[in-house]
Design a protein around this motif. Structure first.
Motif, short mmCIF file in Angstrom:
data_model
loop_
_atom_site.label_atom_id
_atom_site.label_comp_id
_atom_site.label_asym_id
_atom_site.label_seq_id
_atom_site.Cartn_x
_atom_site.Cartn_y
_atom_site.Cartn_z
N ALA A 196 0.87 -1.17 0.00
CA ALA A 196 0.00 0.00 0.00
C ALA A 196 0.91 1.23 0.00
CB ALA A 196 -0.91 0.01 1.22
N ASP A 197 0.79 2.04 -1.05
CA ASP A 197 1.70 3.17 -1.22
C ASP A 197 3.16 2.72 -1.14
OD1 ASP A 197 -0.27 4.99 -1.68
OD2 ASP A 197 -0.25 5.87 0.32
N GLY A 198 3.44 1.55 -1.73
CA GLY A 198 4.81 1.06 -1.78
C GLY A 198 5.30 0.38 -0.52
N VAL A 199 4.50 0.42 0.55
CA VAL A 199 4.90 -0.20 1.82
C VAL A 199 4.27 -1.59 1.90
CG1 VAL A 199 4.82 -0.03 4.33
CG2 VAL A 199 5.01 2.04 2.92
N PRO A 200 5.08 -2.64 2.10
CA PRO A 200 4.49 -3.98 2.18
C PRO A 200 3.63 -4.12 3.42
CG PRO A 200 6.84 -4.06 2.69
CD PRO A 200 6.54 -2.65 2.23
N VAL A 201 2.39 -4.56 3.24
CA VAL A 201 1.45 -4.67 4.36
C VAL A 201 0.82 -6.05 4.47
CG1 VAL A 201 0.87 -2.22 4.37
CG2 VAL A 201 -0.45 -3.78 2.96
N GLN A 202 1.01 -6.88 3.49
CA GLN A 202 0.30 -8.16 3.50
C GLN A 202 1.06 -9.19 2.69
OE1 GLN A 202 -3.88 -7.84 2.39
NE2 GLN A 202 -3.89 -9.87 1.51
N LEU A 203 1.10 -10.42 3.21
CA LEU A 203 1.67 -11.55 2.48
C LEU A 203 0.56 -12.57 2.27
CD1 LEU A 203 4.92 -12.15 4.59
CD2 LEU A 203 4.75 -10.90 2.42
N ALA A 204 0.67 -13.33 1.19
CA ALA A 204 -0.28 -14.42 1.00
C ALA A 204 0.41 -15.55 0.27
CB ALA A 204 -1.50 -13.95 0.21
N THR A 205 0.07 -16.78 0.65
CA THR A 205 0.53 -17.96 -0.06
C THR A 205 -0.68 -18.79 -0.41
OG1 THR A 205 2.53 -17.95 1.30
CG2 THR A 205 2.10 -19.92 0.01
N SER A 206 -0.84 -19.01 -1.71
CA SER A 206 -2.02 -19.69 -2.22
C SER A 206 -1.66 -21.08 -2.74
CB SER A 206 -2.61 -18.83 -3.35
OG SER A 206 -3.33 -19.62 -4.27
N TYR A 207 -2.55 -22.05 -2.52
CA TYR A 207 -2.33 -23.42 -3.00
C TYR A 207 -3.56 -23.87 -3.79
CZ TYR A 207 1.09 -23.33 0.82
OH TYR A 207 2.12 -22.99 1.66
N GLU A 208 -3.30 -24.40 -5.00
CA GLU A 208 -4.40 -24.94 -5.81
C GLU A 208 -4.02 -26.34 -6.28
OE1 GLU A 208 -5.80 -20.69 -7.83
OE2 GLU A 208 -4.93 -22.29 -9.06
N PRO A 209 -4.91 -27.31 -6.08
CA PRO A 209 -4.62 -28.66 -6.60
C PRO A 209 -4.49 -28.61 -8.12
CG PRO A 209 -6.55 -28.66 -5.15
CD PRO A 209 -6.22 -27.23 -5.44
N LEU A 210 -3.42 -29.19 -8.67
CA LEU A 210 -3.26 -29.17 -10.13
C LEU A 210 -4.26 -30.10 -10.80
CD1 LEU A 210 0.54 -28.65 -10.30
CD2 LEU A 210 -1.16 -27.36 -11.59
N ALA A 211 -4.86 -30.99 -10.00
CA ALA A 211 -5.93 -31.82 -10.55
C ALA A 211 -7.07 -30.96 -11.09
CB ALA A 211 -6.47 -32.78 -9.48
N VAL A 212 -7.20 -29.75 -10.56
CA VAL A 212 -8.28 -28.86 -10.99
C VAL A 212 -7.86 -28.02 -12.19
CG1 VAL A 212 -9.72 -26.90 -10.30
CG2 VAL A 212 -9.26 -28.75 -8.67
#
Lengths: 250, 250
Positions: free
Chosen positions: A142-158
Motif C-alpha cells: 500500500a503506497d509502496g509499503v508492504p502490508v500483506q503476504l499471502a501464499t495460495s495453494y491450488e490442486p493441479l488436478a483442478v
DNA sequence: TAGTGGTCTAGACCACAAT
DNA sequence: TTGTGGTCTAGACCACTAC
C-alpha cells in the motif's frame, strides 16, 4: 497486602495513560531515557524495559538516534462483503479496493511454482500430502509499503492444462473469476482467523520492527460442490488491519 | 556486508527452531539461564531478553523458581456458523458449544447497569452519545479458567419496560432469541476483528502473564431492519482462539 | 559534537520451587 | 539448601540523528 507491581510496568502504565488520554498525541516524542530515569528514579534498563512494553503493544516506535514517538495507526478495512463474490468485468482486485478505502495506492508482486503439497495444507484441501499443487506467493503493498503476504495453494488436478494453471495476474481478478473461466463454480468461502507474533521471515518481508510484531493470519478456503479448489494463508500486520464479516440471520 | 542480528535474537531464533521442530516438545523445560549463558557466551541479561521474546510470542511460559516451559496451546474454535441464528429451545449458548468442541466445561459471570452511551459505542449503535443504554459485562470461563470477556450495549429505547430489559441469563440463549421475545426480528450480524496487545485490566481479569499478551477483539453488532439493536466488544486471548467465518459465494 | 536509542556486561537481591 | 526465574543497578560501547 497486595503486591506492588514492578517499576517498569508502572512507568509503562504512566506513559500509556498519557498516550491514550491524548496528552501524548500521535507523532509526539516521548521523554528521553535520561529524563525518565531522573523522573522515576530508576536505572536505564528499567526505563528501556518500560518503553519496550509500549513498543510490543504497537503504541510507540523508536527512531534510532532521534527518540521514541507515538505511532499513528490507520487501519485498512478488509471487508468480506464482495470478497468471494463474482465480480463485474473491469472491476479492481479486492486488495486494491481495501486500500483505496483508506486513500492509498495498491500494488503487488508474486511468484508461482509446482510443489508437493505439505501436510497442513493437504488437510485443508482434502487431498493426500505430496499431491501436486500450484503454490503462489504474493506480497501486497500500500503506497509502496508492504502490508500483506499471502501464499495460495491450488490442486493441479483442478487447473492442469487450463489457461489458469498459472495464476499470473490472479490477484487482479480473484479466485472466483479464474475458476469460473474454466467452468469451476465456487460456491462457498471459509475463513479461519488467528492472531500470533510475527515469524522472522515475515519481519523481513514486511519490514517490521524486530521482536514482538503482531500478525493476523487468515486461512481462506474456496470450495466448489463441497471440494476445496483453493486455499491460502493470508498474513496481515495486525495493527494495520481490521477484518469485517457480515451475514444474514436466519 | 549484511549486519549481524543481535545476540538475543539469534538465541531466540535457535530456541524457537528447536520448539517448532518438536525437539523441545510442549511441556518440555528450556535450558536454564546459566546454561544458556555458558552455551552462547553471553551475560544473563541477554539470555533473559531472548527468552522474553519467546514469552511475548506465547511459545513459552516461565514458572517462577522452576524453569521456563514450552506451552501447549489448544485453540477453541469460535464458528460464525449458527452464531446469530435462531436457536431451538433448550439449546445451549454459543460459548458453551464452542468450548464443548474442545472438551471443556463452560461457565460465566455478568453484571448489568444503565449508563450514558460512550462516543465510540454510539457510532456503532447509530445513536447520540449520552443516550441511555444497558451495559452488561461478561466474563466467560472454560474449565474455570477465564478465557473471554465481553461488554454488551443495548439501546434502552428498544428494551425499556420489556421482560428482557435486563439481559439476566442472556448469555444462555443469545441476543437473537431475546430480541425475538419482544418482537424485534434481528436480521443481520456484523463482526469487525482486530488484534492488539492486552490492556492492563484485561491482564487482571483474564489472569494473563504481564507484558505482551495478545488479544483478539471482535466488535459484534446485531441489526434489525437496518438499525443496530445490540453491539458488543468481545475480547479473546489470541492464543486460545481461532475464529471461523463462512459464507456462500454469489 | 552532543544527544539519543539499541545492545551488552557483570554483578546484586528477592521470591519461589524442588529437594 | 540449592537452583531458578523476575527485577534492578550502574555502568559501557556503538550507530545514528540533529545541529
Amino acid at each position: 497486602m497486595p503486591a506492588e507491581p514492578p517499576a517498569y510496568l508502572q512507568i509503562a502504565a504512566d506513559l500509556r495513560g498519557r498516550i491514550v488520554s491524548g496528552e501524548l498525541a500521535p507523532g509526539a516524542k516521548l521523554p528521553s531515557e535520561s529524563r525518565l530515569m531522573a523522573q522515576f528514579g530508576v536505572s536505564n534498563t528499567v526505563t528501556k524495559r518500560a518503553v519496550a512494553v509500549l513498543k510490543a503493544e504497537g503504541l510507540v516506535e523508536g527512531r534510532h538516534g532521534s527518540g521514541v514517538y507515538v505511532r499513528q495507526v490507520r487501519r485498512v478495512v478488509r471487508d468480506s462483503q464482495g470478497r468471494g463474490q463474482r465480480t463485474q468485468p473491469g472491476s479492481t482486485s479486492p486488495f486494491a479496493r481495501d486500500v483505496a478505502g483508506s486513500g492509498q495506492q495498491a500494488s503487488w508482486e508474486h511468484d508461482s511454482g509446482e510443489i508437493a503439497c505439505p501436510e497442513n495444507v493437504a488437510a485443508r484441501l482434502g487431498v493426500e500430502p505430496g499431491t501436486a499443487v500450484m503454490r503462489t506467493r504474493y506480497r501486497y503493498l500500500a503506497d509502496g509499503v508492504p502490508v500483506q503476504l499471502a501464499t495460495s495453494y491450488e490442486p493441479l488436478a483442478v487447473t492442469r492444462g487450463t489457461p489458469v494453471e498459472l495464476p499470473e495476474d490472479g490477484a487482479a481478478v480473484g479466485v472466483v473469476a479464474r475458476m469460473d473461466a474454466i467452468g469451476v463454480r465456487v460456491d462457498e468461502c471459509v475463513e479461519a482467523v488467528i492472531a500470533r507474533a510475527a515469524h522472522p521471515e515475515e519481519i523481513e518481508l514486511l519490514q517490521l520492527p524486530a521482536g514482538g510484531a503482531l500478525m493476523m493470519v487468515v486461512e481462506r478456503t474456496y470450495r466448489s460442490a463441497g471440494a476445496a479448489v483453493e486455499t491460502a494463508d493470508i498474513v496481515l500486520a495486525a495493527d494495520r488491519y481490521q477484518l469485517v464479516y457480515r451475514w444474514p440471520v436466519e
